[in-house]
Design a protein around this motif. Sequence first.
Motif, PDB file in Angstrom:
ATOM      1  N   HIS A  15       0.781  -1.374   0.168  1.00 47.69           N
ATOM      2  CA  HIS A  15       0.022  -0.196  -0.011  1.00 47.69           C
ATOM      3  C   HIS A  15       0.929   1.446  -0.003  1.00 47.69           C
ATOM      4  N   LEU A  16       0.130   2.400  -0.064  1.00 50.08           N
ATOM      5  CA  LEU A  16       0.761   3.590   0.132  1.00 50.08           C
ATOM      6  C   LEU A  16       1.862   3.926   1.192  1.00 50.08           C
ATOM      7  N   GLY A  17       1.458   3.317   2.288  1.00 48.30           N
ATOM      8  CA  GLY A  17       2.391   3.752   3.376  1.00 48.30           C
ATOM      9  C   GLY A  17       3.825   2.771   3.115  1.00 48.30           C
ATOM     10  N   ASN A  18       3.696   1.421   2.545  1.00 52.59           N
ATOM     11  CA  ASN A  18       4.908   0.620   2.258  1.00 52.59           C
ATOM     12  C   ASN A  18       5.471   1.424   1.096  1.00 52.59           C
ATOM     13  N   TYR A  19       4.909   2.394   0.207  1.00 53.50           N
ATOM     14  CA  TYR A  19       5.606   2.865  -0.722  1.00 53.50           C
ATOM     15  C   TYR A  19       6.111   4.342  -0.442  1.00 53.50           C
ATOM     16  N   LEU A  20       5.558   4.862   0.327  1.00 53.38           N
ATOM     17  CA  LEU A  20       6.134   6.435   0.723  1.00 53.38           C
ATOM     18  C   LEU A  20       7.087   6.310   1.933  1.00 53.38           C
ATOM     19  N   GLY A  21       6.793   5.068   2.877  1.00 57.37           N
ATOM     20  CA  GLY A  21       7.722   4.929   4.112  1.00 57.37           C
ATOM     21  C   GLY A  21       8.929   4.129   3.743  1.00 57.37           C
ATOM     22  N   ALA A  22       8.824   3.314   2.771  1.00 52.72           N
ATOM     23  CA  ALA A  22      10.035   2.591   2.508  1.00 52.72           C
ATOM     24  C   ALA A  22      10.461   2.487   0.943  1.00 52.72           C
ATOM     25  N   ILE A  23       9.686   1.982  -0.058  1.00 53.84           N
ATOM     26  CA  ILE A  23      10.035   1.915  -1.289  1.00 53.84           C
ATOM     27  C   ILE A  23      10.671   2.906  -2.165  1.00 53.84           C
ATOM     28  N   ASP A 213     -10.681  -2.011   3.090  1.00 52.42           N
ATOM     29  CA  ASP A 213      -9.872  -1.533   2.007  1.00 52.42           C
ATOM     30  C   ASP A 213     -10.041  -0.178   1.851  1.00 52.42           C
ATOM     31  N   TYR A 214     -11.126   0.575   1.990  1.00 54.25           N
ATOM     32  CA  TYR A 214     -11.005   1.960   2.031  1.00 54.25           C
ATOM     33  C   TYR A 214      -9.790   2.478   3.023  1.00 54.25           C
ATOM     34  N   SER A 215      -9.496   1.843   3.723  1.00 53.37           N
ATOM     35  CA  SER A 215      -8.487   2.487   4.565  1.00 53.37           C
ATOM     36  C   SER A 215      -7.126   2.795   3.980  1.00 53.37           C
ATOM     37  N   ARG A 216      -6.804   2.108   2.887  1.00 55.83           N
ATOM     38  CA  ARG A 216      -5.766   2.154   2.327  1.00 55.83           C
ATOM     39  C   ARG A 216      -5.615   2.190   0.732  1.00 55.83           C
ATOM     40  N   ILE A 217      -4.588   2.766   0.189  1.00 56.84           N
ATOM     41  CA  ILE A 217      -4.550   2.937  -1.472  1.00 56.84           C
ATOM     42  C   ILE A 217      -3.474   1.867  -1.616  1.00 56.84           C
ATOM     43  N   ASN A 218      -3.751   0.714  -2.439  1.00 55.62           N
ATOM     44  CA  ASN A 218      -2.957  -0.513  -2.659  1.00 55.62           C
ATOM     45  C   ASN A 218      -2.265  -0.174  -3.991  1.00 55.62           C
ATOM     46  N   LEU A 219      -1.091  -0.435  -4.181  1.00 53.15           N
ATOM     47  CA  LEU A 219      -0.216  -0.099  -5.229  1.00 53.15           C
ATOM     48  C   LEU A 219      -0.970  -0.994  -6.326  1.00 53.15           C
ATOM     49  N   THR A 220      -1.841  -1.788  -6.238  1.00 48.49           N
ATOM     50  CA  THR A 220      -2.568  -2.474  -7.491  1.00 48.49           C
ATOM     51  C   THR A 220      -3.868  -1.993  -7.873  1.00 48.49           C
ATOM     52  N   ASP A 221      -4.089  -0.791  -7.145  1.00 47.73           N
ATOM     53  CA  ASP A 221      -5.620  -0.131  -7.237  1.00 47.73           C
ATOM     54  C   ASP A 221      -5.346   0.684  -8.463  1.00 47.73           C
ATOM     55  N   ASP A 222      -6.590   0.624  -9.329  1.00 48.63           N
ATOM     56  CA  ASP A 222      -6.529   1.221 -10.596  1.00 48.63           C
ATOM     57  C   ASP A 222      -6.952   2.810 -10.246  1.00 48.63           C
ATOM     58  N   ARG A 223      -6.913   3.637 -11.317  1.00 47.24           N
ATOM     59  CA  ARG A 223      -7.334   5.179 -11.198  1.00 47.24           C
ATOM     60  C   ARG A 223      -8.480   5.384 -10.545  1.00 47.24           C
TER      61      ARG A 223
END
Length: 344
Positions: A15-23, A213-223
Motif C-alpha cells: 500500500h501507499l504506506g509501504n511505498y512512501l515509508g519504504a520503497i 480496503d477503504y483504509s488504504r491505497i494499494n499499489l495495485t489499485d486502478d485510477r
Amino acid sequence: KPLVFSGVQPTGNLHLGNYLGAIKRFVEMQATHDCIYCVVDEHAITVWQDPFELRRQIREVTAAFLAAGIDPKMHIVFNQSQVPEHAELAWVFNCVARMGWLNRMTQFKEKAGKDRENVSVGLFAYPSLMAADILVYRATHVPVGEDQKQHLELARDIATKFNNDFSASIVAQGHNAEEGYFPLPEPLTQGPAPRVMSLRDGTKKMSKSDPSDYSRINLTDDRDAIAQKIRKARTDPEPLPSDVEGLKERPDADNLVTIYAALAGTTKEAVLGDHGGSQFSAFKPALADLAVSVLSPINDRMKALMAEPDHIDAVLADGSERAGAIAGKVMDDVRDIVGFIQSR
Ligand code: TYM
C-alpha cells in the motif's frame, strides 16, 4: 559506500504506506549507497500463508521494487529463502537475544493479541531473523517506516551483545576489539512520510491487515479506485489551515497533507502555502490527481512485469547468488567466532 539493507514482506496488499515509508526511499538511496533489497518470504510464514498465493506475492513485491525504479543490476534484489545464511545467523541470534527483549516487542504483542499460546514460535522470534537479515551483510543503514524502529533497536542490542559475548574470539579472528564484529545498524526513518495513517482513521497506521480496503491505497489499485478512496477518506469539516501548526489535533487532515507532500516531493509547509484555506472538496480531487499521476505508471509497470514471471524469477535468482556470496563470508566468520568447527 555505506551498505543499505531493507526488506518487505510478501503478505497482503502493498500500500501507499509501504511505498512512501519504504520503497520510495529505497529508490532514492541507490544514488548514494550500495543497496540490498529483500523480499522477506521467511518472515511471511510466521503467519500461515497459502503456498500458491505466497509465490504470487513474492513476485508481486519484486515487481513493485522494479516498477518503482530499483535497479537489480546495480544493486541487489532477491528473496530471503534463497540465501540460507539468513536463517542460520538467526539461529545464532536466537541464542544471543533474551526472552525479555523479545517480550517487549509491541508488534508481537499487537499481532499475537490475547491468544499468545497459539501463535507460532516464529512470530515471537521474528526480530532475531530481522536482525540476521541486516547483519548477515554487516549493513549499517536501514530505510524503514517508523513502525520498524523498535525492531532496529533490538538488532542493535543483539549486535552489541554478540560483540561483547564473543569479544575474545572476535579479536582472535583478527577483528578490531573496539569495533567488534557487527556494526550497529541505523534506522533511517526521516523520509517525508515515515508513518502514513489509515484513510478511515487518522490515528491508526495504514496497514495491510486492516479489514477495510477503504483504509488504504494499494499499489495495485486502478485510477478509479484511488480516486474513490481519496474521495471517501475521513476528514473534519474545517478548511485546510494555512500553516503546519494548524494541523495539530487534526489527524485526518494532517495525514492527507502529509501524503500530498510526500507524493509531490515537497514539504507540508509548501502544500499548505498552496492549499491553505481550501475546502476538502477542492483539495481531495487535487490529491487524487497527484496520487494517480505518481502511482499509475508504477501500477502499469507492475502489471507488465507480472505477465513475465520467468523474468522476475531470474532477477531473484541472480540477486540471491550475489547476496549469498556476501552472506556466505560473514557466516564463515560467525562460525569461527562462535567456536564451531568447519572444514574448508
Ligand atoms: P513490512 O513488510 O510490514 O513493511 C515494509 C516497509 O513499509 C513500511 N511501512 C510503512 N511506512 C509508513 N507508513 C505506514 N503506514 C507503513 N506500513 C508499513 C515498514 O516500516 C517497512 O519499512 N519487519 C519488516 C520487514 C523486514 C525488514 C528486515 C525491514 C524484515 N527484515 C530487515 C528492514 C530490515 C516488515 O514487516 O515490514
